[in-house]
Scaffold this motif. Structure first.
Motif, PDB file in Angstrom:
ATOM      1  N   GLU A 196       0.818  -1.194   0.000  1.00  0.00           N
ATOM      2  CA  GLU A 196       0.000   0.000   0.000  1.00  0.00           C
ATOM      3  C   GLU A 196       0.867   1.266   0.000  1.00  0.00           C
ATOM      4  O   GLU A 196       0.573   2.249  -0.726  1.00  0.00           O
ATOM      5  N   ALA A 197       1.938   1.270   0.795  1.00  0.00           N
ATOM      6  CA  ALA A 197       2.841   2.417   0.834  1.00  0.00           C
ATOM      7  C   ALA A 197       3.532   2.619  -0.513  1.00  0.00           C
ATOM      8  O   ALA A 197       3.731   3.764  -0.973  1.00  0.00           O
ATOM      9  N   ARG A 198       3.878   1.519  -1.139  1.00  0.00           N
ATOM     10  CA  ARG A 198       4.528   1.608  -2.463  1.00  0.00           C
ATOM     11  C   ARG A 198       3.587   2.235  -3.490  1.00  0.00           C
ATOM     12  O   ARG A 198       3.995   3.065  -4.318  1.00  0.00           O
ATOM     13  N   ALA A 199       2.314   1.831  -3.421  1.00  0.00           N
ATOM     14  CA  ALA A 199       1.326   2.396  -4.346  1.00  0.00           C
ATOM     15  C   ALA A 199       1.157   3.891  -4.110  1.00  0.00           C
ATOM     16  O   ALA A 199       1.044   4.690  -5.059  1.00  0.00           O
ATOM     17  N   LEU A 200       1.127   4.285  -2.808  1.00  0.00           N
ATOM     18  CA  LEU A 200       1.027   5.709  -2.503  1.00  0.00           C
ATOM     19  C   LEU A 200       2.224   6.482  -3.025  1.00  0.00           C
ATOM     20  O   LEU A 200       2.096   7.624  -3.522  1.00  0.00           O
ATOM     21  N   GLY A 201       3.400   5.891  -2.893  1.00  0.00           N
ATOM     22  CA  GLY A 201       4.615   6.534  -3.397  1.00  0.00           C
ATOM     23  C   GLY A 201       4.559   6.745  -4.905  1.00  0.00           C
ATOM     24  O   GLY A 201       4.934   7.811  -5.414  1.00  0.00           O
ATOM     25  N   LYS A 202       4.117   5.712  -5.608  1.00  0.00           N
ATOM     26  CA  LYS A 202       3.996   5.826  -7.063  1.00  0.00           C
ATOM     27  C   LYS A 202       2.993   6.914  -7.442  1.00  0.00           C
ATOM     28  O   LYS A 202       3.219   7.686  -8.392  1.00  0.00           O
ATOM     29  N   GLN A 203       1.870   6.958  -6.697  1.00  0.00           N
ATOM     30  CA  GLN A 203       0.853   7.961  -6.991  1.00  0.00           C
ATOM     31  C   GLN A 203       1.405   9.363  -6.770  1.00  0.00           C
ATOM     32  O   GLN A 203       1.200  10.268  -7.581  1.00  0.00           O
ATOM     33  N   GLU A 204       2.133   9.525  -5.639  1.00  0.00           N
ATOM     34  CA  GLU A 204       2.725  10.832  -5.341  1.00  0.00           C
ATOM     35  C   GLU A 204       3.745  11.232  -6.381  1.00  0.00           C
ATOM     36  O   GLU A 204       3.827  12.393  -6.815  1.00  0.00           O
TER      37      GLU A 204
END
Length: 237
Positions: A196-204
């Motif tokens: 989930e954190a990785r996905a947020l990072g990609k989105q950011e």
């Protein structure tokens, strides 16, 4: 097997302390199973021996009764012969009277012998009766002890099964403890959180890249405006 041996054996088994035997046993259940087999065999042997002892007592009692009856019968015969002798003597038949008196004496002798035999048998019968009573009591105690043994065994087996079931349940509960931070569930949760954190990072990151493009577009617009104004100035001159 003598009576004393039978009695000693019955008394020993009847007084056996089951709890003490269990405390000293490495495997109480196996020991109880063996004790039950031994008790069952010993009770069977003791029953046979006691039955034989009772049979002997009944024979003694029968012989005693026959002696008592015989003494009474010979006494009746002696009395009859004596009366007959008196009658004959009163009639003046002395020789015949003496004959019946002799018969009375023979009958009295046999009566005396029967009475002696009956009297001698009395103490023996009393002693045998006491032995039989003790053996019967011992057998009853043994049978009660056998019931106690079987009940103890059943209780022990039930307790062992209950303990085994409890241990299995506790082992199973320990293996599925969801609160354990080292459990598989916790590790899986951590893995999901990382994804989930990785996905947020990609989105950011994607959002940052889009802002830069718009800023670049704005910059290009300003440059075009400057060039247009410069051209206008040149034409005015």
């Amino acid at each position: 097997m003598t009576k004393q041996t039978i009695f000693s054996r019955v008394a020993t088994l009847a007084k056996a302390n089951i709890n003490a035997l269990l405390d000293s046993a490495e495997d109480p259940q196996k020991m109880l199973d063996q004790l039950i087999r031994d008790y069952t065999n010993n009770i069977r042997e003791a029953e046979d021996a006691v039955a034989a002892t009772i049979g002997n007592l009944r024979m003694l009692e029968q012989d005693h009764k026959e002696d008592v009856d015989a003494a009474a019968e010979w006494g009746t015969k002696a009395l009859a012969a004596s009366k007959k002798a008196d009658e004959l003597r009163s009639a003046g038949t002395t020789a015949e009277a003496d004959k019946f008196d002799n018969l009375a004496k023979v009958a009295l002798g046999r009566q005396l012998r029967a009475e002696k035999e009956a009297k001698e048998a009395g103490p023996t019968i009393a002693a045998q009766t006491e032995v039989v009573d003790k053996l019967k009591s011992g057998l009853t105690q043994m049978q009660e002890k056998l019931k106690e043994l079987r009940a103890k065994r059943d209780q022990l087996v039930a307790r062992a099964k209950t303990a085994q079931a409890q241990n299995q349940m506790l082992d199973a509960a320990k293996n599925i403890d969801v609160l354990d931070p080292t459990s598989e569930l916790h590790r899986f949760e951590e893995k999901v959180r990382r994804e989930e954190a990785r996905a947020l990072g990609k989105q950011e990151l994607a959002e940052s890249s889009l802002d830069a493009q718009f800023e670049q577009l704005d910059s290009l617009g300003d440059d075009a405006e400057i060039e247009a104004r410069l051209a206008a100035l040149k034409n005015a001159a």
